[in-house]
Scaffold this motif. Structure first.
Motif, PDB file in Angstrom:
ATOM      1  N   SER A  74       2.132   1.645  -3.470  1.00 34.69           N
ATOM      2  CA  SER A  74       1.112   2.059  -4.425  1.00 34.69           C
ATOM      3  C   SER A  74       0.624   3.480  -4.177  1.00 34.69           C
ATOM      4  CB  SER A  74      -0.052   1.073  -4.414  1.00 34.69           C
ATOM      5  OG  SER A  74      -0.646   1.045  -3.152  1.00 34.69           O
ATOM      6  N   LYS A  75       0.785   3.989  -2.947  1.00 30.79           N
ATOM      7  CA  LYS A  75       0.390   5.378  -2.661  1.00 30.79           C
ATOM      8  C   LYS A  75       1.230   6.357  -3.492  1.00 30.79           C
ATOM      9  CE  LYS A  75      -0.769   6.917   1.484  1.00 30.79           C
ATOM     10  NZ  LYS A  75      -0.764   7.140   2.936  1.00 30.79           N
ATOM     11  N   GLN A  76       2.454   5.954  -3.827  1.00 27.59           N
ATOM     12  CA  GLN A  76       3.316   6.808  -4.644  1.00 27.59           C
ATOM     13  C   GLN A  76       2.702   7.039  -6.030  1.00 27.59           C
ATOM     14  OE1 GLN A  76       7.087   4.812  -4.788  1.00 27.59           O
ATOM     15  NE2 GLN A  76       7.474   5.071  -2.593  1.00 27.59           N
ATOM     16  N   PHE A  77       1.850   6.120  -6.453  1.00 31.13           N
ATOM     17  CA  PHE A  77       1.218   6.218  -7.765  1.00 31.13           C
ATOM     18  C   PHE A  77      -0.228   6.722  -7.677  1.00 31.13           C
ATOM     19  CE2 PHE A  77       4.491   2.949  -8.024  1.00 31.13           C
ATOM     20  CZ  PHE A  77       5.276   3.483  -9.044  1.00 31.13           C
ATOM     21  N   GLY A  78      -0.616   7.226  -6.501  1.00 29.42           N
ATOM     22  CA  GLY A  78      -1.921   7.854  -6.349  1.00 29.42           C
ATOM     23  C   GLY A  78      -3.030   6.969  -5.789  1.00 29.42           C
ATOM     24  N   LEU A  79      -2.743   5.737  -5.439  1.00 31.98           N
ATOM     25  CA  LEU A  79      -3.788   4.866  -4.874  1.00 31.98           C
ATOM     26  C   LEU A  79      -4.026   5.239  -3.418  1.00 31.98           C
ATOM     27  CD1 LEU A  79      -5.632   2.299  -5.092  1.00 31.98           C
ATOM     28  CD2 LEU A  79      -3.725   1.072  -4.056  1.00 31.98           C
ATOM     29  N   GLN A  80      -5.261   5.468  -3.100  1.00 37.46           N
ATOM     30  CA  GLN A  80      -5.643   5.710  -1.703  1.00 37.46           C
ATOM     31  C   GLN A  80      -6.939   4.961  -1.440  1.00 37.46           C
ATOM     32  OE1 GLN A  80      -5.726   9.903  -0.769  1.00 37.46           O
ATOM     33  NE2 GLN A  80      -3.676   9.700   0.056  1.00 37.46           N
ATOM     34  N   ASP A  81      -6.958   4.285  -0.315  1.00 38.59           N
ATOM     35  CA  ASP A  81      -8.147   3.505   0.043  1.00 38.59           C
ATOM     36  C   ASP A  81      -8.372   3.658   1.550  1.00 38.59           C
ATOM     37  OD1 ASP A  81     -10.002   1.490   0.789  1.00 38.59           O
ATOM     38  OD2 ASP A  81      -9.402   0.270  -0.923  1.00 38.59           O
ATOM     39  N   GLU A 117      -6.430   1.905   4.862  1.00 40.49           N
ATOM     40  CA  GLU A 117      -5.793   2.769   5.859  1.00 40.49           C
ATOM     41  C   GLU A 117      -6.357   2.501   7.253  1.00 40.49           C
ATOM     42  OE1 GLU A 117      -5.986   6.830   4.546  1.00 40.49           O
ATOM     43  OE2 GLU A 117      -4.804   6.399   2.751  1.00 40.49           O
ATOM     44  N   TYR A 166       0.832  -1.203   0.000  1.00 35.75           N
ATOM     45  CA  TYR A 166       0.000   0.000   0.000  1.00 35.75           C
ATOM     46  C   TYR A 166       0.867   1.254   0.000  1.00 35.75           C
ATOM     47  CZ  TYR A 166      -3.688   3.299   1.175  1.00 35.75           C
ATOM     48  OH  TYR A 166      -4.555   4.353   1.151  1.00 35.75           O
TER      49      TYR A 166
END
Length: 131
Positions: free
Chosen positions: A106-113, A117, A103
């Protein structure tokens, strides 16, 4: 003489009401005297009463066996629940850190969930050294 009077007579000799009624079942109580009652009790006190007591003992043994089986099943169930709980905790300890790393990557590529979290935050609260 009534059945109640006959039972009370038998109770003087420590007979239960149920056994006394069984002993007097074939006796004509209207014509019976104390000697007839005593003979009926004595006749019933032989093999028939012994058989009934054996049946009662067998029933008690069966109840005890069933209680022990239930207790054993409850113990086994409790052990299985503890093992399952431990297995789940072990799986969480293995997978949550992997999910956390993926996670963060992947946050570096804009994924947020928000669900992920919240799950990671809850895990870190309960496992502070896992961070």
């Amino acid at each position: 003489m009534t059945i109640t009077e006959a039972v009370e007579f038998a109770k003087k000799f420590n007979w239960t009401a149920a056994d006394a009624k069984r002993a007097f079942i074939d006796l004509d109580l209207n014509k019976a005297n104390e000697q007839d009652l005593l003979m009926a009790l004595a006749n019933f006190a032989g093999q028939e009463l012994l058989n009934r007591q054996r049946l009662q003992a067998a029933q008690k043994a069966q109840v005890t066996r069933k209680k022990n089986e239930i207790k054993q099943i409850e113990t086994e169930y409790q052990q299985q629940m503890e093992q399952s709980k431990q297995s789940i905790e072990e799986m969480q300890s293995l997978f949550i850190p992997v999910i956390a790393k993926l996670y963060r990557f992947s946050k570096q590529f804009g994924l947020q969930d928000p669900w992920i979290e919240a799950m990671l935050e809850t895990y870190e609260q309960h496992h502070p050294k896992a961070s």
